[in-house]
Design a protein around this motif. Structure first.
Motif, short mmCIF file in Angstrom:
data_model
loop_
_atom_site.label_atom_id
_atom_site.label_comp_id
_atom_site.label_asym_id
_atom_site.label_seq_id
_atom_site.Cartn_x
_atom_site.Cartn_y
_atom_site.Cartn_z
N ALA A 68 36.11 30.61 -40.39
CA ALA A 68 36.99 29.67 -39.72
C ALA A 68 36.62 28.22 -39.99
CB ALA A 68 36.98 29.93 -38.22
N THR A 109 38.03 25.72 -43.68
CA THR A 109 39.43 25.46 -43.99
C THR A 109 39.84 24.03 -43.73
OG1 THR A 109 39.93 27.73 -43.41
CG2 THR A 109 41.79 26.24 -43.54
N ALA A 154 44.91 27.98 -39.57
CA ALA A 154 43.54 27.85 -40.05
C ALA A 154 43.01 26.43 -39.84
CB ALA A 154 43.46 28.24 -41.53
N SER A 178 42.06 25.99 -36.32
CA SER A 178 40.76 26.63 -36.05
C SER A 178 39.61 25.72 -36.47
CB SER A 178 40.69 27.97 -36.78
OG SER A 178 39.43 28.58 -36.61
N ALA A 192 41.61 32.03 -38.11
CA ALA A 192 41.78 31.31 -39.38
C ALA A 192 42.15 32.34 -40.44
CB ALA A 192 40.50 30.58 -39.76
#
Length: 502
Positions: A441, A444, A474, A477, A491
């Motif tokens: 997570a 990204t 994502a 997150s 994500a």
């Protein structure tokens, strides 16, 4: 699982669209008013509930397709709605707009017809709203953190909704006069009526997301100042750098970028114009480009009353069968007919597309208006003109649907925030961030500038609505983790993930 032999006993039956002549007479969705539920529930029963459901891999959102298929087959729409919303903020968008790579990844597609996943998804999404299964979900408590989201397309909307529900105070900025990005002005109403977008916006507003329209961050509002006022920022401005066609005659009147044409047509539907300043009515129309945007232009031109429409595609005509070079579960390049192509064939009796063709030049009249397009056949791979294949077709309106090459260059937003471009021409996202955490997570969307994340087409390049929503989730997150040190937000993709290809 429902009937374990359903896929053997029940043939694939997609939901039929409305008759061509009926839908050409209005701007309503091609499926508007169709009786979906009995057919959809039966088709959902074809799902094999595979041990390894590759449809999950075909969809970047990781939709729990076998689960909501089973609930739809039983008519348990509330459970189906919960499973669908577990991975997708806006299934009513994807159920209408996504080309459904999940269907080509369906295990049944190895040697049979896949499940009609897209039809099932749309039916569940519609039941969500009809039965009141999408109430606002405001956070129980606020975090005290603020986030600015720039851009209100599917990526920006998904990021904003996820962060709002996580308890952050989110302000979403959009330079246009209405929220929605290309969902609002790029997608024709016959593919998705804007009421679906409007009710999601109202849901988000009730949850606490703040919307700021008519604000061009980097021009109307200094991006550096906006960043200073917020704890984090998500850039989701899309890939709006339009590709050009540098051939003789390009300067003639009547040659327009496809997105400009579609925007004006959508503004007519919004009530901004009585009729479009750029219309196909009574004209010979040529669309340069064989993708989805070109198809949207085709359907729009037919509804505006074009005399004829030709769509030029530089690629060779694909075959009907999946080629050996693109084995299952890859989304293959095969001959596909969009609703707009079906409409054009119904009127003319032939496919409006001319494959393996390229534009040489335009010719105009003494007043400077385009009147003819000179085209040539091209070699399949080298795309070189074939000798002695030049011909002329009438062209009174030309629409350039050549795609996009990344986010707009040299904007105030880009300069003020110190954003750079990667080798694909998109906003660069710092992979050094991946070294800070072993958790997926956290890998990204972050840029080299502290607290700024990029989501959607701006970082990925021109892509599908499912990828945009996945990227928005994502990025939310990663932003939540940056603000609080941990996150429970999913994500589904990383910045470097790509569609499944050979």
């Amino acid at each position: 699982m429902t009937d374990p032999f359903g896929f053997l006993k029940i043939p694939r039956r997609p939901v039929p669209a409305r008759p061509v002549e009926e839908r050409l007479s209005d701007w309503n969705e091609v499926y508007a008013g169709q009786a979906l539920l009995p057919l959809v529930s039966e088709q959902a029963g074809r799902c094999m509930d595979c041990g390894i459901p590759f449809c999950h891999s075909g969809c970047p959102l990781g939709n729990l397709i076998p689960e909501w298929n089973a609930y739809a087959a039983r008519g348990d729409w509330q459970a189906a709605a919960e499973r669908l919303h577990a991975t997708n903020n806006f299934p009513e968008f994807t159920g209408r707009l996504c080309p459904a790579p999940c269907e080509d990844a369906c295990v049944l597609a190895i040697n049979a017809d896949p499940v009609t996943i897209k039809n099932v998804e749309q039916a569940i999404a519609d039941q969500i709203w009809e039965r009141g299964y999408a109430p606002p979900q405001p956070p129980e408590r606020l975090s005290g953190k603020t986030v600015a989201v720039i851009g209100s397309g599917p990526a920006g909307l998904a990021a904003a909704q996820q962060l709002t529900r996580a308890g952050h105070t989110v302000a979403l900025y959009e330079r246009a006069d209405r929220i929605g990005g290309l969902l609002r002005y790029g997608i024709p109403a016959f593919k998705m009526e804007k009421r679906h977008l409007d009710r999601r916006i109202e849901q988000m507003r009730a949850e606490g997301t703040k919307f700021r329209t008519g604000v061009d961050v980097g021009s109307d509002l200094d991006a550096t100042e906006l960043r200073r006022r917020h704890d984090a920022m998500v850039i989701a401005v899309g890939a709006m750098e339009q590709r050009e066609l540098p051939v003789p005659g390009r300067e003639l009147y009547g040659i327009h970028q496809a997105m400009d044409y579609l925007t004006l047509a959508n503004r007519v539907r919004e009530g901004d114009y009585a009729s479009s300043p750029v219309t196909a009515e009574g004209k010979h129309v040529v669309i340069v480009g064989g993708g989805d945007t070109g198809s949207d232009c085709l359907g729009t031109a037919l509804r505006q009353g074009a005399v004829s429409v030709v769509q030029l595609d530089i690629n060779p005509e694909p075959g009907d069968a999946r080629p050996d070079t693109e084995p299952w579960p890859i989304y293959p390049k095969v001959y596909r007919i969009s609703h707009a192509h079906e409409e054009a064939r119904g009127r003319e009796g032939t496919d409006p597309r001319v494959f393996s063709s390229a534009t040489l030049r335009f010719e105009g009249d003494p007043a400077g208006h385009v009147r003819e397009l000179h085209l040539t056949e091209v070699e399949p791979r080298a795309r070189r003109p074939r000798p002695d294949t030049e011909r002329v077709i009438p062209a009174e309106l030309v629409l350039l649907a050549l795609g996009f090459s990344g986010p707009e260059r040299g904007t105030g937003l880009m300069k003020q925030l110190g954003l750079t471009l990667d080798d694909r021409g998109n906003f660069a996202r710092d992979e050094a961030f991946a070294a800070e955490t072993a958790e997926r997570a956290g890998r990204t969307g972050r840029t080299r500038t502290e607290g700024i994340f990029v989501a959607g087409d701006a970082g990925r390049g021109q892509s599908l609505v499912v990828w945009a929503i996945a990227e928005g989730r994502a990025a939310a997150s990663a932003t939540d983790r940056y603000l609080t040190g941990s996150t429970v937000l999913p994500a589904p993709v990383t910045a470097k993930d790509r569609p499944l290809v050979a």
